[in-house]
Design a protein around this motif. Structure first.
Motif, PDB file in Angstrom:
ATOM      1  N   VAL A 167      86.375  22.410  65.396  1.00 33.10           N
ATOM      2  CA  VAL A 167      87.712  22.354  64.787  1.00 33.10           C
ATOM      3  C   VAL A 167      87.729  21.660  63.309  1.00 33.10           C
ATOM      4  N   GLY A 168      86.814  20.827  63.098  1.00 36.29           N
ATOM      5  CA  GLY A 168      86.942  20.243  61.719  1.00 36.29           C
ATOM      6  C   GLY A 168      86.057  21.355  60.706  1.00 36.29           C
ATOM      7  N   THR A 169      85.307  21.744  61.398  1.00 38.51           N
ATOM      8  CA  THR A 169      84.671  23.165  60.285  1.00 38.51           C
ATOM      9  C   THR A 169      85.512  24.167  59.994  1.00 38.51           C
ATOM     10  N   TRP A 170      86.262  24.562  61.171  1.00 37.94           N
ATOM     11  CA  TRP A 170      87.284  25.848  61.278  1.00 37.94           C
ATOM     12  C   TRP A 170      88.473  25.331  60.125  1.00 37.94           C
ATOM     13  N   ALA A 171      88.770  23.986  60.059  1.00 41.44           N
ATOM     14  CA  ALA A 171      89.939  23.687  59.456  1.00 41.44           C
ATOM     15  C   ALA A 171      89.413  23.756  57.755  1.00 41.44           C
ATOM     16  N   TRP A 172      88.119  23.165  57.697  1.00 42.90           N
ATOM     17  CA  TRP A 172      87.666  23.126  56.391  1.00 42.90           C
ATOM     18  C   TRP A 172      87.573  24.406  55.796  1.00 42.90           C
ATOM     19  N   ALA A 173      87.025  25.312  56.735  1.00 37.97           N
ATOM     20  CA  ALA A 173      86.672  26.925  56.023  1.00 37.97           C
ATOM     21  C   ALA A 173      88.138  27.633  55.950  1.00 37.97           C
ATOM     22  N   VAL A 174      89.292  27.298  56.828  1.00 36.54           N
ATOM     23  CA  VAL A 174      90.527  27.773  56.489  1.00 36.54           C
ATOM     24  C   VAL A 174      91.080  27.452  54.955  1.00 36.54           C
ATOM     25  N   SER A 175      91.062  26.080  54.609  1.00 39.17           N
ATOM     26  CA  SER A 175      91.366  25.706  53.456  1.00 39.17           C
ATOM     27  C   SER A 175      90.671  26.150  52.490  1.00 39.17           C
ATOM     28  N   ALA A 176      89.364  26.108  52.506  1.00 36.42           N
ATOM     29  CA  ALA A 176      88.579  27.083  51.633  1.00 36.42           C
ATOM     30  C   ALA A 176      89.059  28.302  51.095  1.00 36.42           C
ATOM     31  N   TRP A 177      89.175  28.947  52.232  1.00 37.81           N
ATOM     32  CA  TRP A 177      89.405  30.253  52.215  1.00 37.81           C
ATOM     33  C   TRP A 177      90.767  30.710  51.324  1.00 37.81           C
ATOM     34  N   THR A 178      91.600  29.743  51.731  1.00 40.12           N
ATOM     35  CA  THR A 178      93.061  30.008  51.273  1.00 40.12           C
ATOM     36  C   THR A 178      93.275  29.272  49.629  1.00 40.12           C
TER      37      THR A 178
END
Length: 76
Positions: free
Chosen positions: A17-28
């Motif tokens: 979940v932490g990795t996914w949240a970081w990836a979404v924030s980096a992508w946006t």
């Protein structure tokens, strides 16, 4: 004492979940055009090198450059 399987599962899910949240924030986030250009050049360069190496592999295989190495590996 909690079961080790459940503890490890909870830790792995939290990391996911932490990795996914970081990836979404980096992508946006806003990415500068120079980074997109560098990403494009890197992708094209990777494809060219990969295709070149595969081409050399087929060329050497078709022209008999690999025959000596193949004979040394395979017992008669």
């Amino acid at each position: 004492m909690p079961n080790v399987k459940y503890v490890s599962l909870i830790i792995l899910l939290a990391l996911l979940v932490g990795t996914w949240a970081w990836a979404v924030s980096a992508w946006t986030s806003d990415i500068p055009m120079s980074d997109w250009v560098a990403l494009g050049f890197g992708g094209v360069f990777t494809l060219v090198v990969g295709c070149g190496l595969i081409g050399l592999m087929f060329y050497s295989s078709r022209h008999g450059y690999d025959d000596d190495a193949f004979r040394k590996r395979r017992p008669k």
